[in-house]
Design a protein around this motif. Structure first.
Motif, PDB file in Angstrom:
ATOM      1  N   UNK A 315       0.776  -1.283   0.018  1.00  0.00           N
ATOM      2  CA  UNK A 315      -0.220  -0.078   0.008  1.00  0.00           C
ATOM      3  C   UNK A 315       0.818   1.165  -0.018  1.00  0.00           C
ATOM      4  N   UNK A 316       2.029   1.438   0.584  1.00  0.00           N
ATOM      5  CA  UNK A 316       2.937   2.397   0.871  1.00  0.00           C
ATOM      6  C   UNK A 316       3.476   2.625  -0.711  1.00  0.00           C
ATOM      7  N   UNK A 317       4.017   1.492  -1.180  1.00  0.00           N
ATOM      8  CA  UNK A 317       4.607   1.754  -2.742  1.00  0.00           C
ATOM      9  C   UNK A 317       3.365   2.232  -3.453  1.00  0.00           C
ATOM     10  N   UNK A 318       2.385   1.665  -3.562  1.00  0.00           N
ATOM     11  CA  UNK A 318       1.279   2.305  -4.331  1.00  0.00           C
ATOM     12  C   UNK A 318       1.030   3.810  -4.117  1.00  0.00           C
ATOM     13  N   UNK A 319       1.127   4.251  -2.815  1.00  0.00           N
ATOM     14  CA  UNK A 319       1.057   5.609  -2.630  1.00  0.00           C
ATOM     15  C   UNK A 319       1.990   6.400  -3.307  1.00  0.00           C
ATOM     16  N   UNK A 320       3.323   5.798  -3.360  1.00  0.00           N
ATOM     17  CA  UNK A 320       4.416   6.539  -3.833  1.00  0.00           C
ATOM     18  C   UNK A 320       4.200   6.591  -5.388  1.00  0.00           C
ATOM     19  N   UNK A 321       3.676   5.580  -6.016  1.00  0.00           N
ATOM     20  CA  UNK A 321       3.656   5.620  -7.363  1.00  0.00           C
ATOM     21  C   UNK A 321       2.484   6.309  -7.659  1.00  0.00           C
ATOM     22  N   UNK A 322       1.293   6.639  -6.984  1.00  0.00           N
ATOM     23  CA  UNK A 322       0.001   7.643  -7.060  1.00  0.00           C
ATOM     24  C   UNK A 322       0.674   8.890  -6.991  1.00  0.00           C
ATOM     25  N   UNK A 326       8.101   6.553 -10.020  1.00  0.00           N
ATOM     26  CA  UNK A 326       8.145   5.431 -10.840  1.00  0.00           C
ATOM     27  C   UNK A 326       8.873   4.240 -10.447  1.00  0.00           C
ATOM     28  N   UNK A 327       8.356   3.146 -10.606  1.00  0.00           N
ATOM     29  CA  UNK A 327       9.135   1.948 -10.441  1.00  0.00           C
ATOM     30  C   UNK A 327      10.188   1.507 -11.356  1.00  0.00           C
ATOM     31  N   UNK A 328      11.529   1.683 -10.851  1.00  0.00           N
ATOM     32  CA  UNK A 328      12.786   1.263 -11.538  1.00  0.00           C
ATOM     33  C   UNK A 328      12.658  -0.400 -11.576  1.00  0.00           C
ATOM     34  N   UNK A 329      12.339  -1.014 -10.538  1.00  0.00           N
ATOM     35  CA  UNK A 329      12.286  -2.498 -10.214  1.00  0.00           C
ATOM     36  C   UNK A 329      11.507  -2.845  -9.443  1.00  0.00           C
ATOM     37  N   UNK A 330      10.980  -4.121  -9.327  1.00  0.00           N
ATOM     38  CA  UNK A 330      10.124  -4.477  -8.262  1.00  0.00           C
ATOM     39  C   UNK A 330       8.650  -4.012  -8.113  1.00  0.00           C
ATOM     40  N   UNK A 331       8.206  -3.854  -6.807  1.00  0.00           N
ATOM     41  CA  UNK A 331       7.026  -3.111  -6.586  1.00  0.00           C
ATOM     42  C   UNK A 331       5.603  -3.841  -6.801  1.00  0.00           C
ATOM     43  N   UNK A 332       5.894  -5.221  -6.775  1.00  0.00           N
ATOM     44  CA  UNK A 332       4.656  -6.207  -6.786  1.00  0.00           C
ATOM     45  C   UNK A 332       4.824  -7.408  -5.908  1.00  0.00           C
ATOM     46  N   UNK A 347      11.834   5.816  -8.101  1.00  0.00           N
ATOM     47  CA  UNK A 347      12.385   7.074  -8.272  1.00  0.00           C
ATOM     48  C   UNK A 347      11.274   8.029  -8.749  1.00  0.00           C
ATOM     49  N   UNK A 348      11.642   9.222  -9.029  1.00  0.00           N
ATOM     50  CA  UNK A 348      10.794  10.402  -9.272  1.00  0.00           C
ATOM     51  C   UNK A 348       9.662  10.805  -8.318  1.00  0.00           C
ATOM     52  N   UNK A 349       9.730  10.381  -7.310  1.00  0.00           N
ATOM     53  CA  UNK A 349       8.783  10.609  -6.116  1.00  0.00           C
ATOM     54  C   UNK A 349       9.000  12.115  -5.667  1.00  0.00           C
ATOM     55  N   UNK A 350       7.932  12.908  -5.810  1.00  0.00           N
ATOM     56  CA  UNK A 350       8.180  14.210  -5.705  1.00  0.00           C
ATOM     57  C   UNK A 350       8.800  14.360  -4.238  1.00  0.00           C
ATOM     58  N   UNK A 351       9.436  14.961  -3.849  1.00  0.00           N
ATOM     59  CA  UNK A 351      10.229  15.093  -2.528  1.00  0.00           C
ATOM     60  C   UNK A 351       9.466  15.326  -1.519  1.00  0.00           C
ATOM     61  N   UNK A 352       8.531  16.349  -1.944  1.00  0.00           N
ATOM     62  CA  UNK A 352       7.504  16.762  -0.605  1.00  0.00           C
ATOM     63  C   UNK A 352       6.174  16.213  -0.707  1.00  0.00           C
ATOM     64  N   UNK A 353       5.922  14.849  -1.274  1.00  0.00           N
ATOM     65  CA  UNK A 353       5.006  14.297  -1.444  1.00  0.00           C
ATOM     66  C   UNK A 353       4.734  13.634  -0.107  1.00  0.00           C
ATOM     67  N   UNK A 354       3.659  13.422   0.452  1.00  0.00           N
ATOM     68  CA  UNK A 354       3.384  12.840   1.828  1.00  0.00           C
ATOM     69  C   UNK A 354       3.897  11.480   1.891  1.00  0.00           C
ATOM     70  N   UNK A 355       3.632  10.643   0.636  1.00  0.00           N
ATOM     71  CA  UNK A 355       4.329   9.217   0.575  1.00  0.00           C
ATOM     72  C   UNK A 355       5.953   9.023   0.762  1.00  0.00           C
ATOM     73  N   UNK A 356       6.528  10.198   0.195  1.00  0.00           N
ATOM     74  CA  UNK A 356       8.005  10.193   0.301  1.00  0.00           C
ATOM     75  C   UNK A 356       8.506  10.300   1.670  1.00  0.00           C
ATOM     76  N   UNK A 357       7.643  10.749   2.721  1.00  0.00           N
ATOM     77  CA  UNK A 357       7.812  11.046   4.008  1.00  0.00           C
ATOM     78  C   UNK A 357       7.954   9.926   4.932  1.00  0.00           C
ATOM     79  N   UNK A 358       7.103   8.851   4.348  1.00  0.00           N
ATOM     80  CA  UNK A 358       6.741   7.554   5.298  1.00  0.00           C
ATOM     81  C   UNK A 358       8.063   6.779   5.175  1.00  0.00           C
ATOM     82  N   UNK A 359       8.074   6.149   6.667  1.00  0.00           N
ATOM     83  CA  UNK A 359       9.257   4.949   6.593  1.00  0.00           C
ATOM     84  C   UNK A 359       8.871   3.836   5.906  1.00  0.00           C
ATOM     85  N   UNK A 360       9.532   3.251   5.004  1.00  0.00           N
ATOM     86  CA  UNK A 360       9.218   1.872   4.317  1.00  0.00           C
ATOM     87  C   UNK A 360       9.860   0.859   5.019  1.00  0.00           C
TER      88      UNK A 360
END
Length: 454
Positions: A315-322, A326-332, A347-360
């Motif tokens: 779910x966290x990965x999906x939020x990052x994509x949303x 972009x998935x360089x590899x994996x993600x499923x 890659x390419x996650x906006x740095x200020x996106x909430x999903x980029x601030x989570x601990x994965x």
């Protein structure tokens, strides 16, 4: 309520334990308090001898403890053995250095002779996580017991067999009965334990949410707390870095323990000029990590600790994509048995996106480009976490200068961040407070008493 041990390979229940009643908790805490009255009178040399025996028992039991970890949280057997052997080193360290760390200090102040004493205070509650079920406990327990305190353990509810085994280790090592006890309780009973006068404080390793609750409960009772909470360590790669080494260590750090570690490379911040090359190298290294059954000798990365944790990670990965990533590899989620999740790069996650601030909490690397060294430092510190971090550059003087600027408790230059007995460990910001290990760890739950003779 039952406490269950569930195998992350099969989803099957290994063992069920009944949660203790308040009466059972009180009875054990009374026994531990009685043990404290005697244990605090023992000499540091006696405690050191006990730790030497404990180190021996750990080395003897490495295989059986590794088997329990594999069954309860999916750790590969080789990794489990390594964790147990590392745990023995904390016994070695404090048996050799602990007595000197709590030795009285003599001062002369305005003509007075003064002594600073480091006196034990009582029973410490340890609220511990499942990801390193032996090391996390012993790196707290060993210095705490060396200081003359006693300890009770509330372990994570998915590793109850490991929790029981830890109590038995102290018994086999010849520690007096009730100096270290495991409480078979859930999170809802932590406050019940803190209500007892004999419990003087709590050390918690876990999530931000758990830390806030337990710290608040301890504070309401005016009891000391040490918090080692989440992390999203910055892994800063400068344009003059040894990219091959950085990629190798970065992949190992991100995928170690299936990515389930508070202190691990998570936010890769890479100078724009080497970004594409580094991502490619990191991908090759992560893709080469052997993933498989925890019992297979070649396995380096096993399943996540539970199917629920895997679903949460997806779910966290999906939020990052949303959010634009972009998935360089994996993600499923892969097909087949076991709570496996593949090594993944985003890659390419906006740095200020909430999903980029989570601990994965899994083998997922988020990689961000930085236009300059100054921007990399800004991005590294733009986080609510501050546990660990690293800087990669061929210029060690510059690396040290930048490491000083990173807002974290432990920073490496050109090295993999890890906790070790001779190095203070802990975080700042939402990663917690207080310190474990070294001299600071043994003195967290003592009374620093000053005695002056006029």
């Amino acid at each position: 309520m039952a406490i269950q041990s569930t195998n992350p390979m099969t989803g099957g229940v290994e063992k069920i334990f009944e949660e203790w009643t308040p009466e059972e908790i009180s009875s054990v805490l009374a026994d531990v308090d009685s043990a404290f009255r005697k244990w605090r009178e023992t000499t540091p040399a006696f405690r050191a001898e006990s730790l030497i025996r404990l180190a021996g028992v750990l080395r003897e039991k490495a295989d059986s403890l590794a088997g329990l970890m594999a069954a309860e949280m999916g750790k590969p057997l080789n990794s489990g053995r390594a964790e147990v052997l590392k745990s023995a080193t904390v016994c070695d360290y404090y048996s050799q250095n602990g007595p000197g760390m709590i030795e009285s200090e003599l001062l002369t102040v305005d003509g007075m002779q003064c002594r600073i004493e480091y006196s034990p205070t009582g029973t410490v509650l340890a609220v511990m996580p499942w990801n390193y079920p032996v090391w996390q406990v012993l790196r707290i327990a060993v210095p705490t017991l060396m200081a003359g305190n006693t300890m009770v353990l509330k372990h994570a509810s998915n590793v109850p067999q490991c929790a029981q085994a830890l109590e038995e280790l102290f018994r086999e090592a010849g520690f007096p009965e009730n100096v270290f006890r495991t409480l078979m309780i859930g999170a809802g009973q932590v406050e019940t334990v803190l209500d007892h006068d004999s419990v003087v404080g709590v050390s918690l390793t876990g999530s931000e949410e758990a830390g806030r609750k337990v710290a608040a409960a301890a504070g309401a009772r005016l009891k000391k707390s040490v918090m080692e909470l989440g992390g999203s360590d910055a892994f800063v790669v400068l344009e003059d870095a040894d990219l091959a080494k950085a990629a190798e260590i970065g992949a190992a750090s991100r995928c170690s323990n299936a990515g389930q570690a508070c202190i691990a490379a998570k936010r890769f911040i890479v100078h724009r000029s080497v970004f594409d090359e580094f991502v490619s190298m990191l991908g090759k290294e992560m893709n080469a990590i052997p993933v498989g059954h925890p019992h297979a000798p070649e396995t380096v990365m096993g399943p996540l600790a539970s199917f629920r944790f895997r679903d949460e990670l997806q779910a966290q990965v999906d939020r990052c994509v949303a959010a634009g990533g972009k998935l360089f590899m994996g993600g499923a989620i892969p097909e087949g048995e076991g709570a496996f999740y593949p090594p993944t790069i985003l890659t390419d996650i906006p740095f200020d996106a909430p999903a980029a601030r989570e601990e994965l909490f899994g083998p997922v690397a988020m990689v961000f480009p930085a236009e300059s060294e100054e921007k990399a430092m800004e991005m590294a510190n733009d986080s609510r976490f501050g546990l660990g971090g690293s800087v990669w550059t061929r210029d060690e003087e510059k690396g040290l200068k930048l490491a000083r600027r990173i807002e974290a408790g432990l920073v490496y230059v050109n090295g993999r961040v890890s906790s070790r007995p001779p190095i203070p460990f802990g975080g700042v910001k939402n990663s917690g407070y207080g310190r474990e290990l070294y001299t600071y760890g043994i003195r967290e739950f003592v009374n620093v008493k000053s005695i002056c003779i006029g």
